[in-house]
Design an enzyme around this catalytic site. Structure first.
Site, PDB file in Angstrom:
ATOM      1  N   HIS A 273      10.521  31.754  32.768  1.00  0.00           N
ATOM      2  CA  HIS A 273      10.086  30.552  33.485  1.00  0.00           C
ATOM      3  C   HIS A 273       9.182  29.735  32.577  1.00  0.00           C
ATOM      4  CE1 HIS A 273      11.591  31.217  37.665  1.00  0.00           C
ATOM      5  NE2 HIS A 273      11.820  32.402  37.121  1.00  0.00           N
TER       6      HIS A 273
ATOM      7  N   CYS B   1      10.405  32.113  42.295  1.00  0.00           N
ATOM      8  CA  CYS B   1      10.479  33.127  43.350  1.00  0.00           C
ATOM      9  C   CYS B   1       9.611  32.735  44.547  1.00  0.00           C
ATOM     10  CB  CYS B   1      10.019  34.471  42.788  1.00  0.00           C
ATOM     11  SG  CYS B   1       9.871  35.772  44.019  1.00  0.00           S
TER      12      CYS B   1
ATOM     13  N   HIS C 174      14.854  36.652  31.392  1.00  0.00           N
ATOM     14  CA  HIS C 174      14.811  35.663  32.461  1.00  0.00           C
ATOM     15  C   HIS C 174      13.426  35.028  32.390  1.00  0.00           C
ATOM     16  CE1 HIS C 174      15.592  34.307  36.733  1.00  0.00           C
ATOM     17  NE2 HIS C 174      14.265  34.240  36.687  1.00  0.00           N
TER      18      HIS C 174
ATOM     19  N   ASN D 144      12.471  27.685  36.306  1.00  0.00           N
ATOM     20  CA  ASN D 144      13.125  28.455  35.267  1.00  0.00           C
ATOM     21  C   ASN D 144      13.189  27.627  33.990  1.00  0.00           C
ATOM     22  OD1 ASN D 144      14.757  30.990  36.471  1.00  0.00           O
ATOM     23  ND2 ASN D 144      14.728  29.369  38.017  1.00  0.00           N
TER      24      ASN D 144
END
Lengths: 308, 308
Positions: free
Chosen positions: A209, A240, A207, A249
């Site tokens: 960014h 976040c 995941h 992202n």
């Protein structure tokens, strides 16, 4: 470059993407976006999170959204859960896959879910038992795996030790999150090679960014280490709310476009995906970080101007 | 990841960067920028181009800029030249290195310099003879090496054949330019591996644009193929005025930051470089594409908010 011929994309714009947006989208707007994503043949969608509506008001309508979308045969609908209560909501609604997120950085975990990392790990064991009883698949995302905006660098040993415990307790997927875009390609390659070497059969995800522009480079580095599942967000939005400095992202259409140009399958069709991105831009009323949405595909041709 | 431990950066903001900007910087402003770059220990600077001032008015003061900067012991000052006349100007001024640019795409070359690619190649031979007599180093940049906004894909055979001829005529550096950011990492890796395999001793460079977000991924792919010299532009500004869809060069501070995080030397200091980027932003009066200029370095830490 010795890369896999296919990659799984987990689309997180409806969750990680929208949770940092000031504008709160309605259920109808989110559903419209989902339908556009479905139209682009996306197979995995993180649609929302079952967190306290006061903590993340952008996600308060996640239940309604799921009920409105209904069960899907071809799309896996995934909800973020921060605790056992989230798992219970998932079970009641009939959500079949959940993503339990906690942070390797104790400081960030306290900010994010007001618990120590240790307690969150204990929580996973309870959640896994509960979800097994209700036939719910449990993924785990380890936030700040490559660095924390409060604590700085996170040691690989810490990440590997937590990974051991998650796999011992049969997490379906373990996803390593670069929550505030601190990771570099070498770091991604090194850590991912280690986990893949230790657990060649385990399903791992990344995941990422794009905070410092390294998002796509990190994807390739992850693939070179054998990781073939990536969380990405339409338009490149997101971040976040409890991690200072968090920005977008890595962008779904930029990733899908790059992989398609490289001959790597994602099952996603780029043209309808760009339509989804266009709708998102309209809904949010702002330019999105996506490059391909602005520049068009690499195959785009221009007319030759008249010669003098 | 099997990468070189050091990389040469050729800073092109003063040339390729500024030539697409509406605002034309004065000699004094450009010199100020140069001094900031020098302060960051940059070793190679493409400071301008000797083209017709009507064609690229942003570059009309390149001669004056060079005279104002003067000869530098520790910085190689490079000027773009489109033809023999440019080489003559360089010789008169005492410029010691020139970058002769032409395009593999005949259509783009006609738009850019109003000549066929064939004629531009012939021009190189004359320029090389002239420059040898005047002790000027001649680099060559092959524009549209990875695709052309008019012609689309460019065949590798064409690139390789041109490369053969340039090396036969002793080009000091051959730089492959992705003029409108169409290249993907696999493509970069494949073509660069071929040229490095054929000419292991030749100095090659890559000139990349971040039009579709793949800039940093392409840098890593180039490095994996053995390329260790990159054109980058402060702030990520720039593009070719005669290539529709052209946008920013890959950003110097984002590249230097990434490489530093990976333990790879560029000789450039990131903090003074970020100061140079800040000055550029002020001079142009606009936000720059750079990520690290906005987000700060990966090592940036934030204070922990007060707990409830």
């Amino acid at each position: 470059m010795n890369l896999s011929k296919s990659v799984t994309i987990n689309e997180v714009a409806l969750r990680d993407g929208l949770q940092l947006e000031e504008k709160i989208l309605t259920v109808a707007e989110k559903k419209l976006l989902f339908e556009k994503l479905e139209n682009a043949s996306i197979l995995n969608v993180e649609f929302g999170s079952f967190v306290h509506p006061k903590a993340v008001p952008q996600m308060a309508n996640s239940k309604e959204l799921f009920m409105d979308i209904g069960q899907k045969e071809h799309v896996t609908l995934i909800s973020l859960i921060p605790n056992l209560k989230g798992a219970q909501i998932a079970a009641e609604l009939g959500v079949k896959e959940v993503n339990y997120v906690f942070s390797i950085s104790n400081t960030h975990n306290e900010q994010n879910v007001r618990k120590s990392t240790e307690r969150s790990l204990e929580g996973f064991k309870d959640i896994k038992l509960y979800c097994d009883l209700h036939n719910i698949v449990v993924d785990v995302t380890l936030a700040t795996s490559f660095g924390c905006p409060f604590e700085g660098k996170i040691s690989e040993e810490k990440v590997l030790a937590l990974t051991d415990q998650l796999i011992e307790n049969e997490a379906h997927i373990v996803t390593f999150a670069d929550t505030t875009g601190m990771a570099n390609p070498e770091q991604i390659y090194r850590l991912m090679s280690k986990v893949k070497q230790k657990y060649p059969q385990q399903l791992f995800g990344l995941h990422l960014h794009n905070t410092r522009g390294m998002g796509l480079a990190n994807i390739i580095a992850g693939m070179q280490a054998g990781i073939n599942r990536f969380d990405t967000a339409l338009g490149g939005i997101g971040g976040c709310p409890f991690a200072p400095g968090a920005t977008g992202n890595v962008c779904t259409e930029d990733v899908v476009h790059m992989l398609e140009e490289m001959g790597i399958q994602t099952n996603i069709q780029i043209d309808p995906l760009l339509e989804a991105s266009h709708l998102l831009k309209q809904l949010l009323g702002q330019q999105l970080p996506s490059y391909v949405a602005k520049a068009g595909k690499s195959t785009r041709k221009y007319p030759v101007p008249n010669q003098a």
